[in-house]
Design a protein around this motif. Structure first.
Motif, PDB file in Angstrom:
ATOM      1  N   LYS A   1     -24.879  -2.587 -27.161  1.00 33.58           N
ATOM      2  CA  LYS A   1     -24.462  -3.139 -25.759  1.00 33.58           C
ATOM      3  C   LYS A   1     -24.494  -1.845 -24.997  1.00 33.58           C
TER       4      LYS A   1
ATOM      5  N   GLU B   1     -10.266  -3.536 -29.449  1.00 28.38           N
ATOM      6  CA  GLU B   1     -11.024  -2.910 -29.447  1.00 28.38           C
ATOM      7  C   GLU B   1     -12.219  -2.944 -28.673  1.00 28.38           C
ATOM      8  N   SER B   2     -13.047  -1.756 -28.264  1.00 24.00           N
ATOM      9  CA  SER B   2     -14.024  -1.983 -27.791  1.00 24.00           C
ATOM     10  C   SER B   2     -14.996  -3.328 -27.665  1.00 24.00           C
ATOM     11  N   LYS B   3     -15.067  -3.618 -26.181  1.00 23.45           N
ATOM     12  CA  LYS B   3     -16.262  -4.790 -26.683  1.00 23.45           C
ATOM     13  C   LYS B   3     -17.273  -4.124 -26.636  1.00 23.45           C
ATOM     14  N   TYR B   4     -17.611  -3.004 -26.142  1.00 24.10           N
ATOM     15  CA  TYR B   4     -18.982  -2.113 -26.209  1.00 24.10           C
ATOM     16  C   TYR B   4     -19.381  -2.071 -27.807  1.00 24.10           C
TER      17      TYR B   4
ATOM     18  N   ASP C   1     -10.413  -0.880 -16.002  1.00 28.04           N
ATOM     19  CA  ASP C   1     -10.606  -1.738 -16.904  1.00 28.04           C
ATOM     20  C   ASP C   1      -9.085  -2.521 -17.820  1.00 28.04           C
TER      21      ASP C   1
ATOM     22  N   GLU D   1      -7.830  -9.308 -24.201  1.00 27.83           N
ATOM     23  CA  GLU D   1      -7.123  -8.356 -24.015  1.00 27.83           C
ATOM     24  C   GLU D   1      -5.457  -9.074 -24.077  1.00 27.83           C
TER      25      GLU D   1
ATOM     26  N   ASN E   1     -19.362 -15.723 -21.534  1.00 25.32           N
ATOM     27  CA  ASN E   1     -18.920 -14.171 -21.478  1.00 25.32           C
ATOM     28  C   ASN E   1     -20.057 -13.807 -20.556  1.00 25.32           C
TER      29      ASN E   1
ATOM     30  N   ASP F   1     -13.802 -13.051 -18.646  1.00 23.62           N
ATOM     31  CA  ASP F   1     -15.121 -13.398 -19.198  1.00 23.62           C
ATOM     32  C   ASP F   1     -15.317 -14.166 -19.929  1.00 23.62           C
TER      33      ASP F   1
ATOM     34  N   ARG G   1      -7.732   3.873 -25.905  1.00 21.19           N
ATOM     35  CA  ARG G   1      -7.802   2.531 -26.402  1.00 21.19           C
ATOM     36  C   ARG G   1      -6.349   1.951 -26.996  1.00 21.19           C
TER      37      ARG G   1
ATOM     38  N   GLY H   1     -20.870 -10.436 -18.934  1.00 21.91           N
ATOM     39  CA  GLY H   1     -20.495  -9.185 -18.522  1.00 21.91           C
ATOM     40  C   GLY H   1     -19.629  -8.486 -18.069  1.00 21.91           C
TER      41      GLY H   1
ATOM     42  N   VAL I   1     -11.333  -9.171 -18.237  1.00 24.13           N
ATOM     43  CA  VAL I   1     -10.882  -8.661 -19.018  1.00 24.13           C
ATOM     44  C   VAL I   1     -11.652  -9.478 -20.134  1.00 24.13           C
ATOM     45  N   TYR I   2     -11.711  -8.652 -21.456  1.00 21.33           N
ATOM     46  CA  TYR I   2     -12.239  -9.903 -21.902  1.00 21.33           C
ATOM     47  C   TYR I   2     -11.474  -9.891 -23.930  1.00 21.33           C
TER      48      TYR I   2
ATOM     49  N   ASP J   1      -8.316  -2.242 -20.289  1.00 25.59           N
ATOM     50  CA  ASP J   1      -7.579  -1.948 -21.895  1.00 25.59           C
ATOM     51  C   ASP J   1      -6.789  -0.640 -21.924  1.00 25.59           C
TER      52      ASP J   1
HETATM   53  N1  UDP Z   1     -14.890  -6.607 -21.043  1.00 28.14           N
HETATM   54  C1  UDP Z   1     -15.378  -8.323 -20.131  1.00 28.14           C
HETATM   55  N2  UDP Z   1     -16.853  -8.278 -20.588  1.00 28.14           N
HETATM   56  C2  UDP Z   1     -17.418  -7.856 -21.488  1.00 28.14           C
HETATM   57  C3  UDP Z   1     -16.819  -6.528 -22.368  1.00 28.14           C
HETATM   58  C4  UDP Z   1     -15.591  -5.487 -21.266  1.00 28.14           C
HETATM   59  O1  UDP Z   1     -14.841  -8.168 -19.123  1.00 28.14           O
HETATM   60  O2  UDP Z   1     -17.996  -9.379 -21.950  1.00 28.14           O
HETATM   61  C5  UDP Z   1     -14.068  -5.111 -20.063  1.00 28.14           C
HETATM   62  C6  UDP Z   1     -12.812  -5.006 -21.200  1.00 28.14           C
HETATM   63  O3  UDP Z   1     -11.716  -6.500 -21.194  1.00 28.14           O
HETATM   64  C7  UDP Z   1     -11.610  -4.110 -20.172  1.00 28.14           C
HETATM   65  C8  UDP Z   1     -13.830  -3.448 -19.567  1.00 28.14           C
HETATM   66  O4  UDP Z   1     -14.187  -4.696 -19.262  1.00 28.14           O
HETATM   67  O5  UDP Z   1     -11.604  -4.386 -19.342  1.00 28.14           O
HETATM   68  C9  UDP Z   1     -14.191  -2.429 -20.325  1.00 28.14           C
HETATM   69  O6  UDP Z   1     -14.424  -2.947 -22.167  1.00 28.14           O
HETATM   70  P1  UDP Z   1     -14.235  -1.539 -23.022  1.00 28.14           P
HETATM   71  O7  UDP Z   1     -12.647  -0.939 -22.974  1.00 28.14           O
HETATM   72  O8  UDP Z   1     -13.978  -2.403 -24.017  1.00 28.14           O
HETATM   73  O9  UDP Z   1     -14.972  -0.974 -22.729  1.00 28.14           O
HETATM   74  P2  UDP Z   1     -14.906   0.674 -23.054  1.00 28.14           P
HETATM   75  O10 UDP Z   1     -13.928   1.064 -22.320  1.00 28.14           O
HETATM   76  O11 UDP Z   1     -14.767   1.245 -24.579  1.00 28.14           O
HETATM   77  O12 UDP Z   1     -16.067   1.242 -22.827  1.00 28.14           O
END
Ligand code: UDP
Ligand code: MG
Length: 309
Positions: free
Chosen positions: A208, A201-204, A92, A12, A69, A41, A197, A71, A9-10, A94
């Motif tokens: 990254k 928003e996306s964390k990437y 995930d 969220e 944080n 995280d 989602r 990752g 969880v980051y 989200d």
């Molecule tokens: N997350 C995390 N640390 C980070 C980045 C993401 O714990 O540094 C978690 C985030 O909360 C989510 C999961 O990893 O539960 C996937 O992240 P995200 O949805 O942003 O990625 P995407 O779906 O865009 O690939």
């Protein structure tokens, strides 16, 4: 304990209440004993407090609170190190991976598969995410021995022995689905739903994502180095021919300055090739460096809900 669910969880906060509700409903209906480990995280929003509330509500809820944080994959590792279930599920936070789909994975594990990956039927992400992802799936398929339809899908289930093997791996920046695949004796894949989602928003960002995929490739294969050596070899043969021609012209036709820009172009090409090579070696050396430093992978501020802690 039969099933452990690990969720990184980051930031969220907007997704957690619905996630928790749907997860509990879905897991309770399966009828197996289960626990969930949320790994916070280093969220800077209210996620930490919300998770704390969840842990008060039910005693099968556990929380690992990171100091910063570290990752997504590192967060999952921390969860893996503390699971008590025989089957471990990752997803995930989200709500892109519907908790209702967990049953499909568990059924597959019951059939005897030790690493069950989900692949997304209809991926609900922007084209900016989908197309690069196709490219990296293709590259991974060509360069490594890892065969999976959808490396980016984190809705996956593993047998306990796979998770035990993963936590014994003393690597940094690892890519969990790929690592699990290399330890699995009997991997399988099932189709799962995917949602856009829910909130946040996306964390990437692009950087990254590029890093993550470099980790994937350099962590599992030496093919890039081999391809590079081969390219260097061919380039040096071609360069040798060019030198031979130019020397021949120099001695039999006298000195000449025409074509100097062509030579520059060739030179630039070769220099850039060299730079790619140095960068490539750097990627591998960097991985070695991180392992040699042997710093802790993560630092925990607090754990909640674990026995005796
Ligand atoms: N997350 C995390 N640390 C980070 C980045 C993401 O714990 O540094 C978690 C985030 O909360 C989510 C999961 O990893 O539960 C996937 O992240 P995200 O949805 O942003 O990625 P995407 O779906 O865009 O690939
Ligand atoms: Mg997501």
């Amino acid at each position: 304990m039969e099933v452990s669910v690990v969720i990184p969880v980051y930031n969220e906060e907007a997704n957690l209440p619905e996630l928790f509700e749907r997860l509990c409903k879905s897991m309770d209906s399966i009828g197996k004993s289960w626990e969930v480990i949320f790994v916070n995280d280093g969220s800077r929003d209210k996620s930490g407090e919300i998770l704390r509330e969840f842990a008060k509500k039910r005693d099968n809820v556990k929380v690992i609170d990171f100091n910063g944080n570290f990752g997504q994959h590192t967060a999952i590792i921390a969860g893996f190190e503390r699971v008590s279930g025989q089957t471990i599920v990752t997803l995930d936070a989200d709500l892109q991976n519907p908790p209702e789909e967990i049953k499909k994975l568990l059924d597959k594990v019951d059939e005897g598969y030790d690493a069950v990956g989900g692949y997304r039927k209809q991926r609900e992400d922007s084209a900016m995410r989908r197309y690069p992802s196709k490219v990296v799936n293709y590259l991974r398929d060509k360069m490594t021995t890892i065969r999976m339809k959808d490396q980016g899908c984190m809705l996956r289930a593993y047998h306990r022995k796979i998770v035990d093997a993963i936590i014994q791996t003393n690597e940094r920046s690892m890519f969990i689905p790929a690592l699990a695949y290399t330890f699995a004796s009997n991997p399988a894949e099932v189709e799962v739903e995917h949602a856009a989602r829910n909130a946040g928003e996306s964390k990437y960002n692009l950087y990254k994502l590029v890093r993550l995929n470099f980790d994937l490739i350099t962590g599992f294969t030496l093919v890039p180095l081999q391809v590079f050596t081969l390219t260097g070899f061919l380039a040096s043969i071609a360069s040798f021919c060019l030198v031979a021609i130019l020397l021949f012209r120099r001695f039999f036709m006298g000195s000449e300055a025409e074509g100097v820009f062509t030579l520059f172009a060739i030179l630039f090409f070769l220099v850039s090739l060299t730079m790619i090579g140095i960068g490539l070696i750097g990627e591998y050396v960097g991985r070695i460096y991180q392992v040699v430093q042997a710093r802790p992978k993560y630092i925990i501020k607090e754990t909640i809900g674990f026995d005796g802690k």
